[in-house]
Design an enzyme around this catalytic site. Structure first.
Site, mmCIF file in Angstrom:
data_model
loop_
_atom_site.group_PDB
_atom_site.id
_atom_site.type_symbol
_atom_site.label_atom_id
_atom_site.label_comp_id
_atom_site.label_asym_id
_atom_site.label_seq_id
_atom_site.Cartn_x
_atom_site.Cartn_y
_atom_site.Cartn_z
ATOM 1 N N ASP A 186 0.858 -1.184 0.000
ATOM 2 C CA ASP A 186 0.000 0.000 0.000
ATOM 3 C C ASP A 186 0.898 1.239 0.000
ATOM 4 O O ASP A 186 2.117 1.118 -0.071
ATOM 5 C CB ASP A 186 -0.925 -0.012 1.231
ATOM 6 C CG ASP A 186 -0.167 0.194 2.550
ATOM 7 O OD1 ASP A 186 1.080 0.260 2.543
ATOM 8 O OD2 ASP A 186 -0.828 0.284 3.599
ATOM 9 N N ASP A 217 -3.277 4.348 2.845
ATOM 10 C CA ASP A 217 -3.609 4.680 4.237
ATOM 11 C C ASP A 217 -3.253 6.137 4.498
ATOM 12 O O ASP A 217 -2.142 6.568 4.195
ATOM 13 C CB ASP A 217 -2.788 3.817 5.218
ATOM 14 C CG ASP A 217 -3.295 2.387 5.288
ATOM 15 O OD1 ASP A 217 -4.464 2.150 4.914
ATOM 16 O OD2 ASP A 217 -2.529 1.511 5.732
ATOM 17 N N ASP A 221 1.388 4.823 2.339
ATOM 18 C CA ASP A 221 0.973 5.407 3.621
ATOM 19 C C ASP A 221 1.403 6.876 3.699
ATOM 20 O O ASP A 221 2.548 7.202 3.378
ATOM 21 C CB ASP A 221 1.637 4.646 4.781
ATOM 22 C CG ASP A 221 1.463 3.141 4.685
ATOM 23 O OD1 ASP A 221 0.376 2.653 5.025
ATOM 24 O OD2 ASP A 221 2.414 2.447 4.248
HETATM 25 P P1 GTP Z 1 4.166 -2.503 3.002
HETATM 26 O O1 GTP Z 1 2.975 -1.628 3.035
HETATM 27 O O2 GTP Z 1 3.816 -3.938 2.937
HETATM 28 O O3 GTP Z 1 5.143 -2.113 1.964
HETATM 29 O O4 GTP Z 1 4.952 -2.336 4.390
HETATM 30 P P2 GTP Z 1 4.743 -1.229 5.496
HETATM 31 O O5 GTP Z 1 5.897 -1.303 6.412
HETATM 32 O O6 GTP Z 1 4.438 0.096 4.878
HETATM 33 O O7 GTP Z 1 3.482 -1.775 6.281
HETATM 34 P P3 GTP Z 1 2.084 -1.103 6.649
HETATM 35 O O8 GTP Z 1 1.582 -0.222 5.571
HETATM 36 O O9 GTP Z 1 1.199 -2.230 7.048
HETATM 37 O O10 GTP Z 1 2.372 -0.276 7.945
HETATM 38 C C1 GTP Z 1 3.212 0.846 7.969
HETATM 39 C C2 GTP Z 1 3.538 1.191 9.373
HETATM 40 O O11 GTP Z 1 2.393 1.670 10.046
HETATM 41 C C3 GTP Z 1 4.064 0.006 10.191
HETATM 42 O O12 GTP Z 1 5.152 0.428 10.937
HETATM 43 C C4 GTP Z 1 2.962 -0.331 11.134
HETATM 44 O O13 GTP Z 1 3.485 -0.703 12.400
HETATM 45 C C5 GTP Z 1 2.218 0.980 11.243
HETATM 46 N N1 GTP Z 1 0.794 0.728 11.439
HETATM 47 C C6 GTP Z 1 -0.051 0.091 10.613
HETATM 48 N N2 GTP Z 1 -1.273 0.035 11.151
HETATM 49 C C7 GTP Z 1 -1.193 0.659 12.333
HETATM 50 C C8 GTP Z 1 -2.127 0.948 13.366
HETATM 51 O O14 GTP Z 1 -3.288 0.592 13.305
HETATM 52 N N3 GTP Z 1 -1.647 1.666 14.426
HETATM 53 C C9 GTP Z 1 -0.355 2.079 14.505
HETATM 54 N N4 GTP Z 1 0.060 2.778 15.553
HETATM 55 N N5 GTP Z 1 0.536 1.802 13.568
HETATM 56 C C10 GTP Z 1 0.131 1.113 12.504
HETATM 57 MN MN MN Z 2 2.669 0.392 3.808
HETATM 58 MN MN MN Z 3 -0.447 0.751 5.580
#
Ligand code: GTP
Ligand code: MN
Ligand code: MN
Length: 374
Positions: A204, A300, A206
């Site tokens: 995704d 996100d 973020d």
């Molecule tokens: P990919 O998206 O797979 O490339 O990896 P990513 O590291 O970006 O993972 P992800 O988008 O799932 O999450 C990004 C960061 O946001 C991670 O460090 C998660 O710990 C954090 N995160 C995701 N969901 C939540 C949540 O509900 N609360 C909090 N506090 N952190 C979150």
């Molecule tokens: Mn991500």
């Molecule tokens: Mn995410």
């Protein structure tokens, strides 16, 4: 002792947040094996086991050289008996029997396929698996009532499981930036998650949004979402409000690891040709009705008050294991509580306006985002 087999590592600290963990490392064959076992444990809701495999994998990712023999691992932390056994097997035979069995198991394959649907977690997937549902098409034929997120998840299944590229992330960033500036001039937006750590693809994209005048960010998310919706950029969105209670002593202490920022889980409609102003991503999506000029992308969005920005930035940059290790370090080594909102030294709120300050409060060497790929 065979000469040349000793790793030139004097000592490796045991918390991942004490180490530099680059994206590209020397032990991918071993970490891939351990990651599969971690994933399997997580899908079986065995969190503790999952974390143990993730910690072992993270340790290997931080080593400066390729491990060629198990004797090189003597004295290293984070390697439990089970992980060591798997590592030895891969080093000696090239594969691990347990990893092979896992990847070929019907349950693992089905659980991966089903949790690969946006809106489906391990619990739901497991219930469906027990009913004989192993794939998204099984699910569609089953007549199960799906919620809105799951319907979108099934609808865009293939695309959402196609990695998001850096150019696509940049293109989405430009759209989100336009939306944010249209509804609140002066607001700031930062790319977070895996792309901030230097990943070239992600599941995704973020973003973290804030405004230098504390308070101006309140109620921002619904406005951004309305703007994006009106322009036809959203295929799905679920916004949750800020439920964070603030007092004069600083933000409320976290009740759990869940944070309470205003946030939006969405599915974007991204043009893949030059029609729009978005960057040409050079991808054509094949559908049942033939090719089309846009794709679905998970996005996100998180909004944070300016005073909590550094904590939100640190908390949402990841990796998930790096975050977990930071919180574990804070509690066990410093008797502090860290969340994406704040850091507390017992009752005392510690202010920070940068990630560097937070690492300093925690008594940790600063680790840049590109070295948080634990
Ligand atoms: P990919 O998206 O797979 O490339 O990896 P990513 O590291 O970006 O993972 P992800 O988008 O799932 O999450 C990004 C960061 O946001 C991670 O460090 C998660 O710990 C954090 N995160 C995701 N969901 C939540 C949540 O509900 N609360 C909090 N506090 N952190 C979150
Ligand atoms: Mn991500
Ligand atoms: Mn995410």
């Amino acid at each position: 002792e065979k000469p040349g087999l000793e790793l030139t590592v004097v000592s490796v600290p045991s918390y991942a947040c004490q180490r530099h963990t680059p994206l590209l490392h020397h032990n991918t064959i071993l970490t891939d094996a351990l990651s599969i076992l971690a994933e399997n444990a997580e899908l079986s809701e065995n969190e503790g086991r999952g974390v143990a495999f993730r910690r072992a994998a993270a340790l290997l990712k931080s080593l400066p050289q390729e491990v060629r023999g198990a004797e090189q691992l003597r004295g290293l932390p984070c390697l439990g008996e089970h992980s060591l056994r798997v590592i030895k097997e891969v080093l000696e035979d090239g594969v691990s029997h347990e990893v092979e069995t896992t990847t070929h198991s019907e349950q693992f394959k089905a659980m991966k396929a089903l949790t690969g649907i946006f809106g489906v977690g391990a619990k739901t997937a497991d219930r469906w698996f027990r009913e004989g549902i192993h794939t998204p098409s099984n699910l569609q034929r089953s007549g199960h009532t799906l919620n809105r997120a799951q319907r979108a998840g099934v609808c865009y299944y293939d695309e959402l499981n196609l990695p998001v590229t850096k150019p696509e992330a940049v293109a989405i960033g430009q759209i989100v930036e336009r939306a944010v500036h249209a509804v609140l001039p002066g607001a700031e937006m930062t790319l977070i998650g895996g792309f901030r750590r230097g990943k070239q693809t992600g599941h995704d994209v973020d973003f973290l949004i804030t405004h230098p005048d504390e308070g101006r960010e309140e109620g921002l998310m619904p406005k951004v979402v309305s703007w994006l919706e009106a322009q036809g950029f959203l295929l799905y969105q679920k916004t949750t409000g800020n439920s964070y209670l603030e007092s004069k002593e600083g933000p409320a202490r976290p009740a759990s690891n869940m944070d309470r920022f205003e946030r939006c889980f969405s599915i974007f409609r991204l043009s893949t040709d030059n029609e729009g102003r978005e960057i040409q991503t050079g991808r054509e999506i094949q559908t049942g009705e033939g090719p089309r000029s846009w794709r679905a992308v998970r996005v996100d969005l998180v909004v944070s008050p300016y005073s909590q920005f550094a904590f939100a930035l640190l908390g949402w940059t990841g990796s998930k294991l790096f975050e977990r290790e930071l919180r574990r370090w804070a509690i066990h080594e410093k008797a502090m509580t860290l969340s994406s909102h704040a850091l507390y030294d017992r009752k005392r709120y510690l202010r920070a306006s940068s990630e560097e300050e937070i690492f300093a409060h925690l008594g940790l060497e600063y680790i840049p985002p590109c070295d948080r790929n634990a």
